[in-house]
Structures are given as C-alpha cells and as structure tokens.
Design a protein around this motif. Structure first.
Motif, mmCIF file in Angstrom:
data_model
loop_
_atom_site.group_PDB
_atom_site.id
_atom_site.type_symbol
_atom_site.label_atom_id
_atom_site.label_comp_id
_atom_site.label_asym_id
_atom_site.label_seq_id
_atom_site.Cartn_x
_atom_site.Cartn_y
_atom_site.Cartn_z
ATOM 1 N N TYR A 63 -42.750 -62.736 -1.950
ATOM 2 C CA TYR A 63 -42.464 -62.192 -3.176
ATOM 3 C C TYR A 63 -41.510 -63.045 -4.174
ATOM 4 N N LEU A 64 -42.316 -63.190 -5.438
ATOM 5 C CA LEU A 64 -41.964 -64.451 -6.307
ATOM 6 C C LEU A 64 -40.916 -64.065 -7.537
ATOM 7 N N ALA A 65 -40.466 -62.717 -7.238
ATOM 8 C CA ALA A 65 -39.437 -62.362 -8.376
ATOM 9 C C ALA A 65 -38.179 -63.468 -8.782
ATOM 10 N N GLY A 66 -37.670 -63.987 -7.608
ATOM 11 C CA GLY A 66 -36.470 -64.658 -7.727
ATOM 12 C C GLY A 66 -35.320 -63.797 -7.782
ATOM 13 N N GLU A 67 -34.125 -64.281 -7.795
ATOM 14 C CA GLU A 67 -33.068 -63.511 -7.801
ATOM 15 C C GLU A 67 -31.610 -64.288 -8.030
ATOM 16 N N LEU A 68 -30.887 -63.327 -8.472
ATOM 17 C CA LEU A 68 -29.422 -63.966 -8.630
ATOM 18 C C LEU A 68 -28.512 -63.388 -7.776
ATOM 19 N N LEU A 69 -27.783 -63.974 -6.780
ATOM 20 C CA LEU A 69 -26.884 -63.108 -5.850
ATOM 21 C C LEU A 69 -25.515 -63.637 -5.998
ATOM 22 N N ILE A 70 -24.712 -62.745 -5.305
ATOM 23 C CA ILE A 70 -23.333 -63.136 -5.212
ATOM 24 C C ILE A 70 -23.039 -62.811 -3.742
ATOM 25 N N ALA A 71 -22.443 -63.724 -3.166
ATOM 26 C CA ALA A 71 -22.232 -63.715 -1.965
ATOM 27 C C ALA A 71 -20.657 -63.161 -1.485
ATOM 28 N N CYS A 72 -20.376 -61.944 -0.778
ATOM 29 C CA CYS A 72 -19.075 -61.493 -0.589
ATOM 30 C C CYS A 72 -18.490 -61.272 0.569
ATOM 31 N N ASP A 73 -17.532 -61.469 1.057
ATOM 32 C CA ASP A 73 -16.700 -61.777 2.391
ATOM 33 C C ASP A 73 -16.870 -60.258 2.830
ATOM 34 N N LEU A 74 -17.954 -59.629 3.235
ATOM 35 C CA LEU A 74 -18.038 -58.463 3.919
ATOM 36 C C LEU A 74 -18.821 -58.856 5.206
ATOM 37 N N PRO A 75 -18.247 -59.378 6.133
ATOM 38 C CA PRO A 75 -18.910 -59.887 7.258
ATOM 39 C C PRO A 75 -19.596 -59.112 8.244
ATOM 40 N N ARG A 76 -20.655 -59.559 8.931
ATOM 41 C CA ARG A 76 -21.444 -59.023 10.048
ATOM 42 C C ARG A 76 -21.084 -60.197 11.120
ATOM 43 N N HIS A 77 -20.583 -59.682 12.364
ATOM 44 C CA HIS A 77 -20.348 -60.541 13.314
ATOM 45 C C HIS A 77 -21.419 -60.265 14.430
ATOM 46 N N VAL A 78 -21.718 -61.655 14.973
ATOM 47 C CA VAL A 78 -22.915 -61.592 15.656
ATOM 48 C C VAL A 78 -22.545 -62.591 17.095
ATOM 49 N N GLU A 79 -22.814 -62.272 18.324
ATOM 50 C CA GLU A 79 -22.634 -63.097 19.323
ATOM 51 C C GLU A 79 -24.074 -63.019 19.952
ATOM 52 N N VAL A 80 -24.456 -64.308 20.363
ATOM 53 C CA VAL A 80 -25.680 -64.643 20.962
ATOM 54 C C VAL A 80 -25.141 -65.639 22.517
ATOM 55 N N THR A 81 -25.816 -65.169 23.593
ATOM 56 C CA THR A 81 -25.462 -65.758 24.650
ATOM 57 C C THR A 81 -26.664 -65.873 25.604
ATOM 58 N N ILE A 82 -26.797 -67.115 26.003
ATOM 59 C CA ILE A 82 -28.025 -67.348 27.147
ATOM 60 C C ILE A 82 -27.565 -66.804 28.338
ATOM 61 N N VAL A 83 -28.561 -65.994 28.825
ATOM 62 C CA VAL A 83 -28.528 -65.248 30.227
ATOM 63 C C VAL A 83 -29.415 -65.748 30.957
ATOM 64 N N ASP A 84 -29.365 -65.394 32.620
ATOM 65 C CA ASP A 84 -30.124 -65.945 33.450
ATOM 66 C C ASP A 84 -31.361 -64.850 33.716
ATOM 67 N N ASP A 85 -31.263 -63.638 33.309
ATOM 68 C CA ASP A 85 -32.292 -62.631 33.747
ATOM 69 C C ASP A 85 -32.541 -61.605 32.810
ATOM 70 N N GLY A 86 -33.406 -60.703 32.902
ATOM 71 C CA GLY A 86 -33.482 -59.817 31.912
ATOM 72 C C GLY A 86 -34.868 -60.043 30.878
ATOM 73 N N PRO A 87 -35.071 -59.209 29.951
ATOM 74 C CA PRO A 87 -36.049 -59.718 29.119
ATOM 75 C C PRO A 87 -35.871 -60.943 28.021
ATOM 76 N N PRO A 88 -36.716 -61.580 27.502
ATOM 77 C CA PRO A 88 -36.496 -62.699 26.663
ATOM 78 C C PRO A 88 -35.400 -62.662 25.626
ATOM 79 N N VAL A 89 -35.364 -61.289 24.946
ATOM 80 C CA VAL A 89 -34.303 -61.002 24.049
ATOM 81 C C VAL A 89 -33.835 -59.799 24.407
ATOM 82 N N GLN A 90 -32.758 -59.567 24.577
ATOM 83 C CA GLN A 90 -31.929 -58.123 24.846
ATOM 84 C C GLN A 90 -30.784 -58.065 23.975
#
Length: 368
Positions: A63-90
């Motif tokens: 989509y080629l509309a282009g955008e002007l954005l403002i980044a704000c300190d309203l955070p989303r927290h993410v934890e990603v850990t390598i594990v030994d078993d289970g589905p490829p992504v859980q």
C-alpha cells in the motif's frame, strides 16, 4: 463493497503464511546469540496519510499511501524464549493476541530459516482494538523485532519494516488460525525499529524522514468511552464503503500535502517549531475531508471533531490530529493538563504519554 467483493479483495490467510518474501535473503540460517529477550515496543499515532488515494488494494500486498507517524511511549512488552519442546512457536496462556504473536514469530522464523522452538509472552496496553493506534500492527512488529533480536538482528530494520507491512494481518473473531490482510503502511514497525518520534514513511513502506520531539512536549490522547467494538472483517467492510472518498481526497490534496510537508513543516520541525506541522495536520484532518472520510469509525466522530477543533485553534496544542481512521484524537502539547481537560470537557476519555524518540528498548536474558 459487499461481502463477496471483500472476500475476493481481502481473502483470509493462514497464520504464519509469508505472502511477500523478505527482500534481502540470508545465505545461511543465523545462530541465536541469546536464549531469551525482553523488549518494550512503543505505539504509533498515524497522524496523516500522504496520499490517501493509495490505501486501496493493488494486488501485491503493498500500500503506497505513505504516512506521517508519531511514536509514543505507550509500550507493548514482549518476551521470547528458546525452549526445548512443544510446537515451533507457542504462546503462554496469558499472552495477549496470541494469533498475531504466532504470526509474527513464524514470519521471522521462516525468513531466517531458523529451527529453534520459541515461546512468546506479550503484555499489550490495556486498550480496546480498533482505536486507531495500531494495536494489531504493533503486536506483530514487537514480536518480530524480539525474534530478530534473539538472533542478533540479522534482518536490517528497514527491510523488516517492509517485510512486516506486506505480511500484515488482523484477527478474525473465533478463528485462531487465519488472519485478514488489512492495509498496512508500516507505521507501527517504523515507530519501534527506526529512532525518531516524528517520522515520514514514503510509499512502499520506506522510512524517509526522522525527527525528535523536544523534551517538554507531551502527548494527550482523547478517545470515546464506548468505542465501536468490531472484528477486522466488519471494520474493513465499513472502511471499504469510503474508499472512493479516500481516493478523491488523495488525488485532490496529495501534491499540496507533499509540498507543504517538505518545504514548510519539516524544515520548521527540524528547527524546533512544531506549529507548521500542526497546521498541515489540522488542515488535512479538519479541512480537507479526512475526518469525514473516517466517520465510519464512530457515530459521534464528526460532532466530536467540531468540539475539539479549538484545542489547536486556541494554541492549547501544537499538533491536533486523528490517529489513523480514528476514533482517537491525538495532541502534541506543552500544556498537557489544559489539553486533557479540553478533551474531558467534550466527553472523551484521556490518556497521557510521552513521545518516544529512541525506538524500542531491549533487556537480554541470561544464557542458559
């Protein structure tokens, strides 16, 4: 646009499906440099489309509309850990928006050719979806950035922006295995991956211009207490009815917007003067038909817009805009108390935060 044409133009796809390949490929799969990462990812305000005539589908996920954005300190927290078993992504049981988290991780895992199994936990801001703050694209960008970080950032930031924008999807109610390919201009990815609180993304999701906001500026958001709650398919169908109006606004005002941005607003912003940028955004939203085009997002949007105009006109805020198609209004101000009171006085819920000049922040976990 009826449901048949919607299904044709925006067919649902499987979570994790790569619909547009990574432009810069990797010759060999990278090895992880850590086994756990915790990342805080900012939100974005989509202040303006540079050419709204180009938000309609063009058949190749770009989509080629282009955008002007403002980044704000309203955070989303993410934890990603390598594990030994289970589905490829859980995902953990308490992970917010697990389908989007899985989609993002699978995208990056496929692009890297990685084989490690990943467990993901996301804590998102406590806000409803479809407020215009990029909750879906922010979720995908945050998880993708965390997985990329786990492997030492082998995907360059600008390439990751394009890759995520062209593989964007949003949740479908009662369907954890498929997403809807809603338009994405790249703002949420850019807000965290590229430093700069104010950014311009050119067509084809290319981060082009970046600038910081002064330390004394604040962001105040004004949103309805009872926003319309709908899933991506219903929201997209409502927006599709306005595609012709978006196209007319873009064709009519696109050249003027580009000229004023490049020759007036941006030079002033670099010198610390926000008002010319604010005037451009105000004119675009309140005078060029943008808010009328977005009226589907909430039944009171037009009436509310008329009530909040004075926030910019009376210099309560340097910038007053709608975020994306709404229904959230956003102000950049040096008088946040006065600005919040003005939003409250017209019946809006307020939320305050600061501009985010430095992109996402990361905390690496110890190697096991």
């Amino acid at each position: 646009m009826n449901s048949t044409s919607l299904d044709t133009d925006f067919p649902a796809f499987t979570v994790g499906a790569v619909r547009s390949a990574l432009v810069v490929g990797l010759t060999t799969p990278p090895e992880p440099v850590i086994d756990r990462v915790h990342l805080a990812y900012p939100s974005r305000i989509n202040a303006m489309a540079l050419d709204s005539s180009k938000i309609i589908p063009n058949g190749d996920s770009a989509y080629l509309a282009g955008e002007l954005l403002i980044a704000c300190d309203l955070p989303r927290h993410v934890e990603v850990t390598i594990v030994d078993d289970g589905p490829p992504v859980q995902t953990t049981p308490d992970c917010d928006h697990p389908a989007l988290a899985r989609h993002a991780a699978l995208l990056v895992r496929t692009a890297l050719g990685a084989h490690e199994r990943l467990r993901i936990r996301v804590t998102a801001p406590d806000l409803p979806a479809h407020l215009g703050l990029g909750s879906s694209s922010g979720q995908i960008a945050a998880v993708a950035a965390a997985v990329n970080e786990l492997y030492g950032r082998p995907i360059p930031a600008r390439q990751l922006v394009k890759f995520l924008a062209r593989n964007h999807g949003e949740e479908i109610d009662a369907d954890a295995d498929h997403l809807l390919p809603v338009q994405c201009l790249g703002g949420s990815a850019t807000a965290g991956l590229i430093p700069g609180a104010v950014q311009v993304i050119a067509g084809a999701q290319v981060p082009l211009l970046q600038a910081s906001l002064p330390d004394d500026t604040h962001i105040v958001l004004g949103m309805p207490h009872n926003p319309v709650i709908w899933d991506a398919r219903t929201s997209l169908a409502a927006e599709a009815d306005y595609f012709d109006a978006f196209a007319t606004t873009g064709r009519t005002y696109g050249p003027q917007i580009a000229y004023r941005l490049l020759h007036d607003a941006w030079p002033a912003l670099i010198d610390g003067d926000l008002r010319p940028l604010g005037q451009l955004l105000f004119d675009y939203r309140f005078r060029m038909g943008s808010i009328a085009n977005c009226a589907f997002s909430h039944p009171d949007l037009l009436a509310t817009a008329a009530k909040v105009e004075h926030i910019f006109m009376d210099d309560i805020a340097d910038v007053l805009t709608l975020s994306s198609v709404g229904p959230t209004f956003a102000a950049v101000t040096r008088t946040p108390d006065q600005c919040a009171a003005a939003f409250t006085n017209v019946g809006l819920r307020t939320l305050r935060c600061l501009p985010r000049n430095d992109g996402y922040t990361v905390h690496h976990g110890p190697a096991s």
